[in-house]
Design an enzyme around this catalytic site. Structure first.
Site, PDB file in Angstrom:
ATOM      1  N   MET A  23       0.826  -1.209   0.000  1.00 45.53           N
ATOM      2  CA  MET A  23       0.000   0.000   0.000  1.00 45.53           C
ATOM      3  C   MET A  23       0.864   1.265   0.000  1.00 45.53           C
ATOM      4  O   MET A  23       0.579   2.213  -0.721  1.00 45.53           O
ATOM      5  CB  MET A  23      -0.946  -0.004   1.207  1.00 45.53           C
ATOM      6  CG  MET A  23      -1.914  -1.179   1.216  1.00 45.53           C
ATOM      7  SD  MET A  23      -2.839  -1.397  -0.323  1.00 45.53           S
ATOM      8  CE  MET A  23      -3.927   0.015  -0.269  1.00 45.53           C
ATOM      9  N   ASP A  42      10.481   4.178   5.823  1.00 48.22           N
ATOM     10  CA  ASP A  42      10.281   2.845   6.380  1.00 48.22           C
ATOM     11  C   ASP A  42      11.267   2.670   7.524  1.00 48.22           C
ATOM     12  O   ASP A  42      12.098   3.543   7.771  1.00 48.22           O
ATOM     13  CB  ASP A  42      10.444   1.758   5.312  1.00 48.22           C
ATOM     14  CG  ASP A  42       9.524   0.563   5.579  1.00 48.22           C
ATOM     15  OD1 ASP A  42       9.424   0.144   6.752  1.00 48.22           O
ATOM     16  OD2 ASP A  42       8.906   0.065   4.633  1.00 48.22           O
ATOM     17  N   GLU A 101      -1.154  -3.458  10.100  1.00 48.18           N
ATOM     18  CA  GLU A 101      -2.396  -3.228  10.857  1.00 48.18           C
ATOM     19  C   GLU A 101      -2.252  -3.681  12.314  1.00 48.18           C
ATOM     20  O   GLU A 101      -2.793  -4.711  12.728  1.00 48.18           O
ATOM     21  CB  GLU A 101      -3.561  -3.968  10.185  1.00 48.18           C
ATOM     22  CG  GLU A 101      -3.959  -3.405   8.841  1.00 48.18           C
ATOM     23  CD  GLU A 101      -4.593  -2.025   8.938  1.00 48.18           C
ATOM     24  OE1 GLU A 101      -5.567  -1.858   9.678  1.00 48.18           O
ATOM     25  OE2 GLU A 101      -4.098  -1.111   8.259  1.00 48.18           O
ATOM     26  N   LYS A 106       1.097   1.334  14.667  1.00 47.87           N
ATOM     27  CA  LYS A 106       0.569   2.525  14.000  1.00 47.87           C
ATOM     28  C   LYS A 106       0.631   3.740  14.924  1.00 47.87           C
ATOM     29  O   LYS A 106       1.014   4.826  14.495  1.00 47.87           O
ATOM     30  CB  LYS A 106      -0.875   2.286  13.544  1.00 47.87           C
ATOM     31  CG  LYS A 106      -0.998   1.433  12.291  1.00 47.87           C
ATOM     32  CD  LYS A 106      -2.440   1.369  11.836  1.00 47.87           C
ATOM     33  CE  LYS A 106      -2.617   0.506  10.618  1.00 47.87           C
ATOM     34  NZ  LYS A 106      -2.019   1.046   9.402  1.00 47.87           N
ATOM     35  N   SER A 128      -7.468  -0.183   7.465  1.00 46.22           N
ATOM     36  CA  SER A 128      -8.741  -0.758   7.030  1.00 46.22           C
ATOM     37  C   SER A 128      -9.421  -1.488   8.187  1.00 46.22           C
ATOM     38  O   SER A 128     -10.548  -1.936   8.049  1.00 46.22           O
ATOM     39  CB  SER A 128      -8.505  -1.732   5.864  1.00 46.22           C
ATOM     40  OG  SER A 128      -7.625  -2.760   6.272  1.00 46.22           O
ATOM     41  N   HIS A 149      -8.349   5.524   3.057  1.00 47.24           N
ATOM     42  CA  HIS A 149      -8.202   4.092   2.806  1.00 47.24           C
ATOM     43  C   HIS A 149      -8.187   3.820   1.304  1.00 47.24           C
ATOM     44  O   HIS A 149      -9.204   3.923   0.619  1.00 47.24           O
ATOM     45  CB  HIS A 149      -9.336   3.307   3.482  1.00 47.24           C
ATOM     46  CG  HIS A 149      -9.268   1.851   3.222  1.00 47.24           C
ATOM     47  ND1 HIS A 149     -10.340   1.110   2.818  1.00 47.24           N
ATOM     48  CD2 HIS A 149      -8.221   0.989   3.297  1.00 47.24           C
ATOM     49  CE1 HIS A 149      -9.971  -0.150   2.645  1.00 47.24           C
ATOM     50  NE2 HIS A 149      -8.692  -0.246   2.922  1.00 47.24           N
TER      51      HIS A 149
END
Length: 193
Positions: A23, A42, A101, A106, A128, A149
């Site tokens: 993504m 990253d 996720e 996060k 998501s 999203h």
């Protein structure tokens, strides 16, 4: 995909994407072909390099199919920078998180990004599965946080869900909608859940 039309936007704005996986590199690609300068962050430069190579593969396919010229290929590549240093977010007004996720991971990334990024900008998550209001509650300024999203693969899918948290300001919502349109995506506002 009309890459040439996107290039004519010649947007000199700059964004950052946290994460260079499927993504993350897809969002970075969409922004870069639309004229944005992109910083893709990253955990390590090695991981970011992998994401950059994936972007280059998408661009090479576009070039081979005649969607972009060799000059446009070079221009798009020159707009993308990679790093693992959050301090490079200093001037970024748009930061989009697109990492694993996991609420703790996060939260850590978003809090760090919020600390360094331009305070006049907005912070978004591509999550998501985690409600935007939960992520927003961990931040200093939840009014400047929103969900964006994207769908996979980002370079082919037009739809973007724009998810307003309980405290997301209307200004942040408008900026997020504008950004989605600038990268030629179709934004739809959905409820946070």
């Amino acid at each position: 995909m009309n890459v040439i039309k996107k290039l004519k936007n010649n947007n000199n704005d700059s964004i950052s994407v946290l994460g260079s996986g499927l993504m993350g590199h897809g969002i970075a690609y969409a922004a870069a072909i639309s004229g944005f300068k992109v910083l893709m962050l990253d955990l390590t430069k090695k991981q970011a390099t992998k994401g950059l190579q994936n972007i280059y593969q998408i661009l090479e396919k576009s070039f081979k199919k005649g969607f972009i010229t060799s000059q446009e290929l070079v221009e798009i590549k020159s707009r993308i920078e990679i790093s693992h240093d959050y301090e490079m977010l200093k001037n970024k007004k748009i930061v989009i998180e697109a990492i694993y996720e996991d609420l703790d991971i996060k939260t850590k990334a978003l809090k760090t990004a919020e600390k360094y990024m331009n305070p006049n900008g907005f912070l978004a998550s591509n999550t998501s599965t985690i409600p935007i209001s939960i992520l927003a509650s961990k931040l200093i300024d939840p009014q400047k946080f929103i969900g964006l999203h994207f769908f996979s693969p980002v370079h082919k899918m037009k739809l973007v869900e724009v998810i307003k948290g309980q405290k997301t300001s209307s200004e942040t919502l408008n900026h997020a909608l504008s950004f989605a349109l600038q990268i030629e995506k179709t934004p739809i506002i959905v409820n946070d859940s």
